[in-house]
Design a protein around this motif. Structure first.
Motif, short mmCIF file in Angstrom:
data_model
loop_
_atom_site.label_atom_id
_atom_site.label_comp_id
_atom_site.label_asym_id
_atom_site.label_seq_id
_atom_site.Cartn_x
_atom_site.Cartn_y
_atom_site.Cartn_z
N LEU A 268 -4.54 7.73 9.47
CA LEU A 268 -5.31 7.09 8.41
C LEU A 268 -5.94 8.11 7.48
CD1 LEU A 268 -6.98 4.10 10.31
CD2 LEU A 268 -4.91 4.13 8.91
N ARG B 8 -9.03 -0.03 6.44
CA ARG B 8 -9.30 -0.28 5.01
C ARG B 8 -8.58 0.75 4.17
NH1 ARG B 8 -15.43 -0.79 3.51
NH2 ARG B 8 -15.08 -2.78 4.57
N PHE B 9 -7.68 0.29 3.29
CA PHE B 9 -6.91 1.18 2.43
C PHE B 9 -7.60 1.37 1.09
CE2 PHE B 9 -3.85 -0.48 5.45
CZ PHE B 9 -3.09 0.63 5.76
N LEU C 123 2.52 3.94 9.85
CA LEU C 123 1.74 2.71 9.83
C LEU C 123 2.12 1.79 10.99
CD1 LEU C 123 1.58 1.88 6.01
CD2 LEU C 123 -0.21 2.84 7.46
N HIS D 133 -3.39 8.96 5.09
CA HIS D 133 -3.17 7.85 4.16
C HIS D 133 -4.40 7.58 3.29
CE1 HIS D 133 0.34 7.14 6.64
NE2 HIS D 133 0.73 6.18 5.83
N ARG D 134 -5.42 8.40 3.41
CA ARG D 134 -6.68 8.22 2.66
C ARG D 134 -7.28 6.84 2.94
NH1 ARG D 134 -4.71 12.67 2.66
NH2 ARG D 134 -4.47 14.03 0.85
N ALA D 135 -7.19 6.42 4.20
CA ALA D 135 -7.72 5.12 4.62
C ALA D 135 -8.83 5.34 5.65
CB ALA D 135 -6.61 4.24 5.21
N GLU E 120 -7.33 -4.78 3.55
CA GLU E 120 -7.87 -4.59 4.89
C GLU E 120 -7.00 -5.31 5.92
OE1 GLU E 120 -12.68 -4.15 4.03
OE2 GLU E 120 -11.89 -5.93 5.03
N GLY F 208 2.13 4.47 1.70
CA GLY F 208 2.08 4.95 3.06
C GLY F 208 3.44 5.36 3.60
N VAL G 210 0.87 -1.18 0.00
CA VAL G 210 0.00 0.00 0.00
C VAL G 210 0.91 1.23 0.00
CG1 VAL G 210 -1.89 -1.13 1.22
CG2 VAL G 210 -0.12 0.07 2.53
#
Length: 407
Positions: free
Chosen positions: A384, A406-407, A303, A387-389, A337, A298, A296
């Motif tokens: 998050l 959820r990414f 993370l 990270h646009r999650a 996820e 990040g 992903v």
């Protein structure tokens, strides 16, 4: 002569009839008499004169200038804030789509009080109509959800060339619910931060005074007090570190990371780092990872902070379940996820929406006993967001809690 010219067809017909009668053998004197009678009748008989009745005068209604309400309504219908147009008697002439969505549909021509029963709003509308001056107040709606509006009433007038005036009143609603919520969160944050720092500082001051006074020569008491003071300073240090982390995250929240991170070794590293803590509370952390890479976009350190926080919370608050399962899912065409599932006591439903608020705790005493600052999930949320999650929380009392990233 004018009569002869007008009756010429009749006279010609009479002469031709007389000639036909003579040719047929009638007595000439009889024919002459009949001809004279016909000529006299044609020349001297007055036709009845038909006089036209005078027509009644038709009243021409003055031309009424077209209403400007359709133009006003068409303009206001494009706004995304609730707006109503009222008449001089406070009847609703128009409401746009945003007003229908916010307050429900109002029958056109109905008084504004049929929908808005706030005395403050009604008094403001009456004052605007009476004085022809704009006004505004703050108004709160409780149903279907709590919303706060700045309600403004203002007149609009149109003048025609003949001097006639057309007047309406605009009632607009500016939603400031989010602003009020942020203000409340800011004040709560200041109050909570002050409280969180005040308690350990008061403890430190009390212990220092005790060591300087009654326990000045008591080595055992000093050792015990110094251990407590060390715990309090450590707690304050964690609190300050978390506040600084939040500040740094807010400064760069608009910049999305672009580094590719493989979550498989990252989750293994986090699990290994938390093994001592998990052993202390009697919890096993089980990883369920797919084969191959799961990458992903990040920031690796951030993370690691997210999954350390979630796994540590699962171990501390779900230790009754003895196990914490970490699932990494990477289905074809599906988002990546990471789920951290514990079998602890669970979280009541009313607390779930507020878990990521700063200093919010389901149980204050339980959180402090486990050395929590109340900022961990707020930091997770900010990371998050960068990270646009998304963080999805599912919990059932007595069965456990599932935190899914959820990414």
């Amino acid at each position: 002569m004018a009569r002869i010219r007008r009756e010429r067809p009749v006279l010609l017909a009479a002469i031709l009839s007389a000639l036909a009668a003579l040719a047929a053998g009638m007595n000439k004197w009889v024919v002459l008499g009949l001809l004279l009678v016909m000529i006299v009748t044609a020349l001297f008989n007055e036709a009845p004169v038909i006089k036209d009745e005078p027509a009644e005068p038709v009243e021409i209604a003055p031309e009424v200038p077209p209403s400007r309400l359709p133009e006003v309504s068409a303009t206001l219908s494009g706004l995304d804030i609730p707006v109503m147009v009222l008449s001089d008697d406070a009847s609703v002439l128009f409401q746009n789509r945003a007003a229908e969505k916010a307050f429900g549909e109002v029958a056109l021509g109905a008084h504004i009080s049929a929908r808005l029963r706030s005395p403050g709003v009604l008094d403001m509308v009456r004052e605007t109509i009476a004085t022809n001056a704009p006004n505004q107040i703050e108004h709160a709606e409780r149903l279907p959800s709590e919303r706060v509006y700045i309600v403004r009433s203002a007149p609009i007038e149109f003048s025609a060339e003949e001097g006639a005036r057309e007047r309406y009143f605009i009632l607009s609603f500016r939603d400031i619910s989010e602003v009020r919520r942020i203000d409340r969160m800011r004040s709560d944050f200041v109050a909570n931060a002050s409280h969180e720092l005040r308690t350990p500082l008061a403890s430190l001051r009390g212990f220092i005074e005790t060591i300087q006074g009654p326990a000045k020569n008591d080595l055992k008491a000093q050792a015990r007090f110094l251990a407590i003071m060390f715990d309090q300073t450590t707690r304050m240090s964690r609190l300050v570190d978390d506040l600084l982390s939040l500040s740094r995250l807010e400064l760069k929240s608009h910049i999305a990371p672009d580094e590719k991170i493989d979550l498989v070794p990252l989750l293994g590293h986090v699990r290994d780092a938390l093994v001592p803590l998990a052993s202390d509370v009697g919890v096993d952390i089980n990883l369920h990872l797919p084969d191959g890479k799961v990458e992903v976009l990040g920031d690796r350190d951030e993370l690691v902070q997210v999954f350390e926080n979630l796994m540590e919370n699962a171990c501390k608050y779900g230790q009754e379940g003895k196990t914490v399962d970490v699932w990494l899912k990477n289905g074809a065409g599906q988002p990546v996820e990471v789920s951290i599932v514990d079998k602890g006591p669970g979280i009541p439903a009313e607390h779930v929406p507020r878990l990521t608020e700063r200093f919010y705790r389901v149980s204050i005493e339980d959180s402090r006993s486990k050395k929590g600052t109340g900022l961990g999930l707020a930091i997770v949320k900010h990371i998050l967001t960068r990270h646009r999650a998304r963080l999805i929380v599912k919990s059932e009392v007595g069965k456990g809690t599932d935190f899914t990233v959820r990414f």
